[in-house]
Design an enzyme around this catalytic site. Structure first.
Site, mmCIF file in Angstrom:
data_model
loop_
_atom_site.group_PDB
_atom_site.id
_atom_site.type_symbol
_atom_site.label_atom_id
_atom_site.label_comp_id
_atom_site.label_asym_id
_atom_site.label_seq_id
_atom_site.Cartn_x
_atom_site.Cartn_y
_atom_site.Cartn_z
ATOM 1 N N GLY A 46 0.536 -1.195 -0.495
ATOM 2 C CA GLY A 46 -0.087 0.052 -0.173
ATOM 3 C C GLY A 46 1.391 1.600 0.024
ATOM 4 N N GLN A 51 3.029 10.232 1.209
ATOM 5 C CA GLN A 51 3.800 9.531 1.309
ATOM 6 C C GLN A 51 4.804 9.521 0.206
ATOM 7 O OE1 GLN A 51 1.975 5.529 1.650
ATOM 8 N NE2 GLN A 51 4.391 4.899 3.187
ATOM 9 N N CYS A 93 5.397 0.080 8.006
ATOM 10 C CA CYS A 93 5.361 1.375 6.697
ATOM 11 C C CYS A 93 6.586 1.863 5.567
ATOM 12 C CB CYS A 93 4.892 1.947 7.539
ATOM 13 S SG CYS A 93 4.558 3.600 6.189
ATOM 14 N N LEU A 94 6.107 2.048 4.762
ATOM 15 C CA LEU A 94 7.565 1.808 3.701
ATOM 16 C C LEU A 94 8.218 3.526 4.175
ATOM 17 C CD1 LEU A 94 5.536 1.670 0.284
ATOM 18 C CD2 LEU A 94 7.460 -0.155 1.688
ATOM 19 N N HIS A 135 -4.231 1.559 7.955
ATOM 20 C CA HIS A 135 -2.878 2.364 7.224
ATOM 21 C C HIS A 135 -3.399 3.464 6.561
ATOM 22 C CE1 HIS A 135 1.078 1.270 7.861
ATOM 23 N NE2 HIS A 135 1.397 2.185 7.201
ATOM 24 N N GLU A 136 -3.758 2.781 5.128
ATOM 25 C CA GLU A 136 -3.263 4.125 4.137
ATOM 26 C C GLU A 136 -4.583 5.453 4.436
ATOM 27 O OE1 GLU A 136 -1.257 4.129 2.399
ATOM 28 O OE2 GLU A 136 -1.075 1.582 2.821
ATOM 29 N N HIS A 139 -2.836 7.258 6.954
ATOM 30 C CA HIS A 139 -1.878 8.722 5.981
ATOM 31 C C HIS A 139 -2.079 9.949 5.303
ATOM 32 C CE1 HIS A 139 1.704 6.315 5.873
ATOM 33 N NE2 HIS A 139 1.840 5.697 5.524
HETATM 34 ZN ZN LIG Z 1 1.782 3.409 5.751
#
Ligand SMILES: [Zn+2]
Length: 170
Positions: A46, A51, A93-94, A135-136, A139
């Site tokens: 995701g 991000q 998380c990235l 999660h998204e 963000h």
């Molecule tokens: Zn994330």
């Protein structure tokens, strides 16, 4: 298409609230294509526009990480229709590579929004997909999973990140 740099925990752009998309133009299509490519390259399941430093309410999710085209979800201006139950799983998380923690998330979540062309869509998620939705969505409001943690676990991760930053490794 091109890869976009992924902001990391502490970068200002990651911690702001994103605005609704109002025009479905070429710039948006390019953003979405780049986000998909960046997510697959990472690799991750995701990615939210915040991000990659774009403060718009857009996220992409693909639990198959590109292996199954039908699993790709592109959501624009999403909102929750319902959230039920809870699950406790390890999450990463990235934007915080190398860190994982257990986060409380809904077990089921229904999200409605627009697809990349501006058409309405509603998608139901269970387990991992429900977790990815939350999660998204977080963000888009400037919230990273680390912000959802409490006490020692959170302090420890934040301290480690600050240390990495000081030595130029973040
Ligand atoms: Zn994330």
């Amino acid at each position: 298409m091109s890869l976009r740099p992924i902001l990391r925990y502490g970068d200002r752009g990651l911690h702001g609230t994103a605005a609704d998309v109002t025009t479905f133009d070429d710039t948006l299509q390019r953003l979405i294509d780049d986000m998909i490519e960046t997510m697959y390259a990472a690799p991750g399941v995701g990615l939210a526009a915040t991000q990659v430093g774009v403060p718009l309410r857009v996220f992409v999710i693909d639990l198959s990480v590109g292996r199954n085209a039908s699993e790709l979800i592109v959501m624009v201006n999403p909102s929750f229709v319902s959230r039920e139950g809870t699950q406790l799983e390890e999450e990463g998380c990235l934007s915080a590579p190398g860190f994982n923690a257990t986060v409380v998330r809904p077990r089921h979540a229904v999200v409605k929004g627009l697809d990349r062309h501006g058409d309405e869509q509603t998608i139901e998620g269970h387990d991992l997909l429900a977790r990815a939705f939350q999660h998204e969505m977080d963000h888009l409001d400037g919230v990273v999973f680390i912000d959802r943690l409490r006490g020692i676990k959170r302090d420890m991760i934040v301290r480690k990140i600050q240390k990495l930053k000081k030595t130029g490794k973040w």
